[in-house]
Design an enzyme around this catalytic site. Structure first.
Site, mmCIF file in Angstrom:
data_model
loop_
_atom_site.group_PDB
_atom_site.id
_atom_site.type_symbol
_atom_site.label_atom_id
_atom_site.label_comp_id
_atom_site.label_asym_id
_atom_site.label_seq_id
_atom_site.Cartn_x
_atom_site.Cartn_y
_atom_site.Cartn_z
ATOM 1 N N LYS A 109 14.692 25.459 -26.709
ATOM 2 C CA LYS A 109 13.379 26.120 -26.727
ATOM 3 C C LYS A 109 12.298 25.151 -26.244
ATOM 4 O O LYS A 109 11.409 25.526 -25.480
ATOM 5 C CB LYS A 109 13.078 26.654 -28.134
ATOM 6 C CG LYS A 109 13.927 27.888 -28.449
ATOM 7 C CD LYS A 109 13.959 28.266 -29.912
ATOM 8 C CE LYS A 109 15.038 29.360 -30.100
ATOM 9 N NZ LYS A 109 15.261 29.741 -31.483
ATOM 10 N N ASP A 126 9.221 35.731 -32.640
ATOM 11 C CA ASP A 126 10.626 36.143 -32.760
ATOM 12 C C ASP A 126 10.730 37.655 -32.992
ATOM 13 O O ASP A 126 11.809 38.229 -32.867
ATOM 14 C CB ASP A 126 11.294 35.425 -33.950
ATOM 15 C CG ASP A 126 12.209 34.291 -33.501
ATOM 16 O OD1 ASP A 126 12.618 34.305 -32.324
ATOM 17 O OD2 ASP A 126 12.516 33.421 -34.334
ATOM 18 N N GLN A 155 13.189 28.267 -37.136
ATOM 19 C CA GLN A 155 14.592 28.333 -36.709
ATOM 20 C C GLN A 155 15.476 28.738 -37.893
ATOM 21 O O GLN A 155 15.444 28.108 -38.943
ATOM 22 C CB GLN A 155 15.022 26.963 -36.147
ATOM 23 C CG GLN A 155 16.418 26.954 -35.581
ATOM 24 C CD GLN A 155 16.577 27.877 -34.373
ATOM 25 O OE1 GLN A 155 15.762 27.890 -33.449
ATOM 26 N NE2 GLN A 155 17.624 28.692 -34.382
#
Ligand code: NAP
Length: 287
Positions: A52, A119, A96
């Site tokens: 990322k 997300d 994460q």
């Protein structure tokens, strides 16, 4: 032989588009910033976080990294999220997953401001998708829609079968296919006669986490087959939920693993970060 859907090429095109728009925003004095939080040292998570960061560097998005110890308390994590929610120079926040067992993932996701939830996991964004309102969409299913569209595979009016009903892939994927006017069936481990259900599909999307479970008996000749799985075969090599060798002989189009759906997820994350900055700049910021 099926058309091989090239996720690497499509994801590269999307990252290049994002890069151009990030540059345009920078020229107007707006920098796009993503905050990435990792808790603990799970090696797979470290790989994902590094990928990322690399994509951010490529697209010109500033990435801020926060690394908490695996023994950090949930309060500590929530306090950090609260601080980032309040910072005007942070457009997107990503935690994460998975988190250590002592943390409540739902509570943590729910603490992220929906306007910064790049997300697309916050219940407000999931609800927005469900009722057709604007919001962030989970990156993997959003990436699959882009893959289909950019590969010239029409969705409207077609039979779409989604095998898997997880919150991050199966359910949002089904909603997106519906939004694109597909006729959608969601199958799962309790579906009776899965092969017959799967063979109805013009577009078959598989996210079960079961290595190579989809063999030609599940596939209608000419169907587009999208493989979300990231599994290991008997030799420890990366493979998907679809038996690629066998199914590519019958499918009309198919995604490989690696190089299919995987690269799309990060490209769509970059796109969501850009969208966050654009929404916040224009005042459409729902918190
Ligand atoms: P998950 O939460 O474990 O969900 C798996 C789903 O598959 C469940 O709904 C389950 O049904 C269903 N299922 C399992 N075995 C089945 C079977 N034999 N027949 C029919 N349905 C079955 O998994 P996930 O998070 O959605 O991930 C699925 C796969 O995609 C994994 O390999 C994961 O690594 C991969 N993935 C890849 C990306 C990417 O960027 N490429 C992103 C996310 C996930 P029940 O609900 O009935 O249990």
């Amino acid at each position: 032989m099926a058309q091989i859907i090239d996720g690497k090429a499509v994801s590269q095109a999307i990252k290049d588009e994002v890069k151009r728009e990030v540059q345009a925003l920078a020229a107007q004095g707006t920098e796009v910033t993503l905050a990435v939080i990792q808790v603990g040292d799970d090696p797979a998570s470290t790989v994902y976080v590094n990928n990322k960061k690399k994509a951010c560097a490529y697209t010109g998005i500033r990435s801020l990294e926060y690394h908490l110890s695996e023994y950090a308390s949930q309060q500590e994590l929530l306090a950090l999220i609260g601080e980032l929610n309040g910072r005007e120079d942070v457009n997107g926040i990503l935690v994460q997953l998975p988190l250590p067992a002592h943390m409540d993932e739902d509570a943590v996701i729910g603490a992220i401001s929906p306007g910064k939830d790049v997300d697309g996991f916050h219940p407000q964004n999931v609800g927005a998708l469900c009722i057709g309102r604007p919001g962030f969409v989970s990156c993997t299913p959003a990436g699959i829609i882009e893959l289909l569209k950019r590969s010239g595979i029409g969705i409207a009016g077609r039979e779409c079968v989604m095998i898997g009903r997880s919150n991050i892939v199966g359910k949002p994927m089904a909603l997106l296919l519906l939004r694109e006017n597909g006729t959608v069936t969601v199958a799962h481990s309790r579906t009776a006669d899965l092969k017959a259900v799967a063979r109805r599909a013009d577009i078959l999307i598989v996210a079960t986490g079961k290595a190579k479970m989809i063999t030609p008996e599940y596939v209608k000749p000419g169907a587009a087959v999208i493989d979300v799985g990231m599994d290991r075969d008997e030799n420890g090599r990366l493979c998907g939920d679809v038996d690629f060798e066998a199914v590519s002989g019958i499918a009309g189009a198919i995604t490989p693993v690696p190089g299919g759906v995987g690269p799309m997820t990060i490209a769509m994350l970059m796109k969501n970060c850009l969208q966050a900055a654009q929404m916040q700049k224009s005042g459409i910021f729902h918190s």
